[in-house]
Every structure is written in structure tokens, then in C-alpha cells.
Scaffold this motif. Structure first.
Motif, PDB file in Angstrom:
ATOM      1  N   ASP A  30      39.973  28.802  31.837  1.00  0.00           N
ATOM      2  CA  ASP A  30      40.512  29.297  33.098  1.00  0.00           C
ATOM      3  C   ASP A  30      41.425  30.491  32.822  1.00  0.00           C
ATOM      4  N   GLY A 193      36.060  33.853  30.148  1.00  0.00           N
ATOM      5  CA  GLY A 193      36.574  33.391  31.431  1.00  0.00           C
ATOM      6  C   GLY A 193      38.079  33.378  31.523  1.00  0.00           C
ATOM      7  N   GLU A 197      37.321  35.034  35.217  1.00  0.00           N
ATOM      8  CA  GLU A 197      36.518  33.855  35.541  1.00  0.00           C
ATOM      9  C   GLU A 197      35.186  34.288  36.142  1.00  0.00           C
TER      10      GLU A 197
END
Length: 478
Positions: A30, A193, A197
């Protein structure tokens, strides 16, 4: 007279969005920065001095109207701020995340020069556009009138997609051809990511498709379709393939198993995070899990590799770079993030060869010192004789940059002129190549560079293609 919302930099300190703590963020992919709340975004935007000569704008490759959308954000007029930001930038939500603002807009902020700390331009840009997506303000480009001309774009990276967006807005029919199964180029498969993302890229791809851009994926020009066929089928062509040929290392043991290319490594990791099954990850070939990892290079790709290796569960991650920290080409912000996550940087070190019989077991390292400046003004690294040593490694990742593929040979187009570096030779302002009706944009034209430059090139090339198509219409009408 109403109090101004701006020029608060004297009383309001610079405040970046909070980063998730390293022990938490290194266990997932994330994004590491939290989102601004509206109050905080308005507060930070209000620090802008609204200077008469906005160096932030002039040092942005897209010349984004930064002071205007900062003022509108400070006044709570977010929808207008979004309209201003997307007028000059096809992908503001992506640039807000991955642009090296410390070297571009923020690095040239006037209040930074006066010691007050730069305005957090990138974070506000990200906030504006993320809010626009949440509120439904981002709409597909709907041309007021369709045109019959059809343009082929080779490459679905930022340059190609920026051009596609601009051409569709003018009503031109656009077909994008790409070798991968998803659009986005390095935005999808190169950048991890935790910096960008993947749903951010996918939703933009979907928006372009909704706007009428046709995507032909899993198609290699020169193999699945010839360049000549594309020229016969379309009224103009934009070459936006990027540069994907990895620079190699020589030396003893350079052919050992376990020495891999950065792009292969990052692509495999990103595919897993997109939900794909990747045999090279499952077999361990492109996985750092349980391994001592050495990454060679000092650019942003190297930073992506070391931080990915941490997340894959490497037992140790070291980054070798032949210059010192001050002279590394990558973002200082990304280096700091990597250090926080446990990466060990070994400065003034260069690979000399590799140990191991079949499988790599280590890197033979030469210690370096900085000597006289080279032609670019940077100090050249020089080997310190007799200071060699070995770094143990189970996985070595080469992040030494990228070179262009030999397109004239691959495509059977000797008439396509290239530079001595192998990039496509084109006009500096129009992006026109040596072939009539064929243009180039992005890294294949300027060499490996920033996403923001690719976006600018794509937009400029699209405008030139429109001019070319309009001229063809005039000729046909005569």
C-alpha cells in the motif's frame, strides 16, 4: 477588505501527510503516505506566497498552474482547482504521487529559498485529484464532434496515453497497441504499489477506454503486426514504446543464476499484486524471500527494487552505488524511505565480478573515490586499488538504467532515423520523425527520463499530429 487566504508561510509550518511507520508499511504494497484531510490541505496550500514569478511552475515540465490551484484549494474551491490542474496535466493524480517534487516544483519554491520550507505541492495535487475521483468530477473526454482520421499509438505508457487522451478530445479515432496485457507501461509494471497503487492506474485506463480509445494488447509490433501494416491502416503513427533494454554488467560470473534484471524483477512483483500467478515468483527465481539481496544502481529503479525486496521478505538488502549519497541520481526522499525500511546503502562501491559456480553467492566489490568532474560536472568515480572485498548475495538485481531497442531492425524500417544513443531522431518541437506522418514521444525519443516529461511529450506530439491531420484535410480538399 476580506483577509487573504494565502501567504501563511510565516505562521504555518510545512507539514507533509503522515507516513505509515516502517514496521507496518514494509509488510504490504500500500502507498506509504496518508491522505490529507480537507482542513490540512487548505492549510498547507495557504502557505503559498503567490509570487510574481512562480518558479514552481516554470520548473515543472508541464508548466502546471500551481499557484492558481493552491489558492483555489486554500479557498475550498476544489472542483475549480481540479479543472485547473487537469488543464495542463493528463494524469495529475499520478504525478502527485511519483514526481520527484524535491527536484522540480518544490525544489524551486521561493519560500524554500527564504528558509520557511517549501509548499507541499505534490501532496496537495494528489489530494485535489483523489477528491475529484471520489466526487465524480473526473469524466471521460467526450469530443464535441467525431473525426474520421485514425491514429495508431505504439506503446501504452504515459506518453502514449497522454497523446491518446488529447487526440480523443479532438475527436480523432485512436488505437493503442502494446506488448503487455494491461495498459500503463511502467506505471503498471515498473513502479511498485507502495509508490503508485495499481487501482489508480487501472481507473485511468478504464476512463480512456470509456472515452473511445481502443486498446489492442498483447501485440508486439514487428512480430504480431508489421509497422508497414500500421502505416497502411492508420493516418498517422506515434511511437511511444519507452526504453526497455536493460544495461548489462560484464565481469567474472556475470552469467550466474540469481543475477536478474530490475524490470523483470519489478514486473513479476507487480503482476502478483495485480492478482496474476507468476511462476518465476513461485519458483523463487524472481523472489527475494529468505535471501541476501544486493541491488546495483542508484536511481529510482534501484530504490523500487530494494524496497520491493524488503517487502518480499529478504533477510538483508544492500544497495551498491559507485558515487556517494549526495551524487546519486535517485530521489533523496525515496532513499530516506528505503533507509527507514531497513535497506543498507553501500556508497562508493562498484561491482567487479560475481562469485559462485552456477548460482551466484556474492558480488566482488571495488571501493571507489570521487575524482575530477566529468563533462557533465559530476565527479567521476575512481577505483581504490587493493580495497576489493566481497558482499554475500543469493540474489543480485541489476538496476543500471535502460537503453532503446533497435527499432529500425526490429520493425524493418531502416528509413526510421535514430540518434547515436539509439533513440528515435525527431524534431525538437514537433516530435516528427524522418518518416512522414510518424511521430515519437517519451523515453524512446529523449532517453530514460521522468513520467512527467513523457506526459509533456505525448501532449505536444498529439498537438503536432492534429496539425498534420488538418494539413492533410486541406490538401485533400484542394
Amino acid at each position: 477588505m476580506a483577509e487573504t487566504k494565502m501567504l501563511k508561510f510565516v505562521n504555518v509550518e510545512r507539514d507533509m501527510p503522515e507516513k505509515r511507520v516502517p514496521d507496518l508499511r514494509k509488510n504490504d504494497y500500500d502507498e506509504i503516505y496518508q491522505q490529507y484531510a480537507s482542513v490540512k490541505a487548505e492549510e498547507q496550500a495557504s502557505r503559498c506566497s503567490q509570487c510574481g514569478v512562480p518558479y514552481c511552475q516554470s520548473h515543472c515540465p508541464l508548466h502546471n498552474n500551481i499557484p492558481d490551484w493552491l489558492r483555489l484549494t486554500a479557498e475550498g474551491r476544489l472542483q475549480e482547482a481540479y479543472q485547473i490542474s487537469q488543464d495542463t496535466n493528463t494524469f495529475p493524480e499520478i504525478c502527485g504521487r511519483i514526481c520527484p517534487q524535491d527536484r522540480l516544483c518544490e525544489g524551486n519554491c521561493v519560500i524554500e529559498q527564504s528558509g520557511h520550507g517549501t509548499v507541499t505541492i505534490g501532496s496537495v495535487e494528489k489530494y485535489i485529484t483523489d477528491t475529484a475521483w471520489e466526487k465524480g468530477w473526473v469524466k471521460p473526454n467526450a469530443p464535441t464532434q467525431e473525426r474520421s482520421e485514425d491514429v495508431a499509438i505504439i506503446g501504452a505508457g504515459p506518453a502514449g496515453l497522454a497523446a491518446a487522451d488529447r487526440l480523443r478530445k479532438a475527436g480523432v479515432q485512436v488505437t493503442v497497441y502494446d506488448r503487455y496485457d494491461r495498459a500503463g507501461g511502467l506505471l503498471t509494471y515498473g513502479i511498485p504499489g507502495f509508490k503508485l497503487e495499481k487501482d489508480v492506474v487501472m481507473r485511468r485506463n478504464e476512463l480512456l477506454a470509456e472515452g473511445g480509445v481502443k486498446f489492442v494488447m498483447n501485440t508486439n509490433v514487428g512480430e504480431d503486426i508489421s509497422f508497414a501494416d500500421l502505416r497502411a491502416k492508420h493516418d498517422a503513427i506515434l511511437i511511444a514504446t519507452g526504453v526497455y533494454k536493460s544495461r548489462e554488467l560484464s565481469g567474472v560470473g556475470s552469467g550466474n543464476k540469481g543475477i536478474v534484471k530490475a524490470l523483470d524483477y519489478l514486473t513479476a512483483s507487480n503482476r502478483v499484486n495485480l492478482g496474476d500467478t507468476v511462476p518465476e515468483i513461485e519458483s523463487g527465481e524472481l523472489s527475494a524471500a529468505g535471501k541476501k539481496v544486493v541491488v546495483i544502481g542508484g536511481g529510482d529503479t534501484a530504490m523500487d527494487c530494494v524496497r520491493t525486496a524488503i517487502r518480499q521478505g529478504a533477510t538483508s538488502v544492500k544497495c551498491l552505488y559507485r558515487r556517494d549519497k549526495k551524487n546519486m541520481p535517485g530521489s533523496q526522499r525515496e532513499t530516506q524511505n528505503a533507509e527507514e525500511e531497513g535497506v543498507d546503502f553501500v556508497w562508493l562501491s562498484a561491482p567487479k565480478g560475481f562469485t559462485g559456480e552456477g548460482d551466484v553467492t556474492g558480488v566482488m566489490v571495488s571501493k571507489m573515490r570521487l575524482g575530477a568532474p566529468d563533462a557533465s560536472g559530476r565527479q567521476s568515480p575512481e577505483e581504490i586499488l587493493g580495497a576489493d572485498y566481497k558482499e554475500d548475495a543469493d540474489l543480485v538485481i541489476k538496476a543500471l538504467g535502460f537503453s532503446p531497442e533497435d527499432l529500425p531492425t526490429l520493425w524493418g524500417t531502416p528509413e526510421l532515423e535514430v540518434t547515436r544513443w539509439g533513440t528515435v531522431k525527431s524534431d525538437f518541437t514537433t516530435h516528427a520523425t524522418s518518416i512522414d506522418g510518424v511521430y515519437a514521444a517519451g523515453d524512446i525519443e529523449r532517453g530514460a527520463s521522468l513520467v512527467v516529461w513523457a506526459i509533456r511529450d505525448g501532449r505536444e506530439a498529439a498537438d503536432s499530429i492534429l496539425g498534420y491531420l488538418n494539413a492533410q484535410d486541406v490538401v485533400a480538399a484542394e
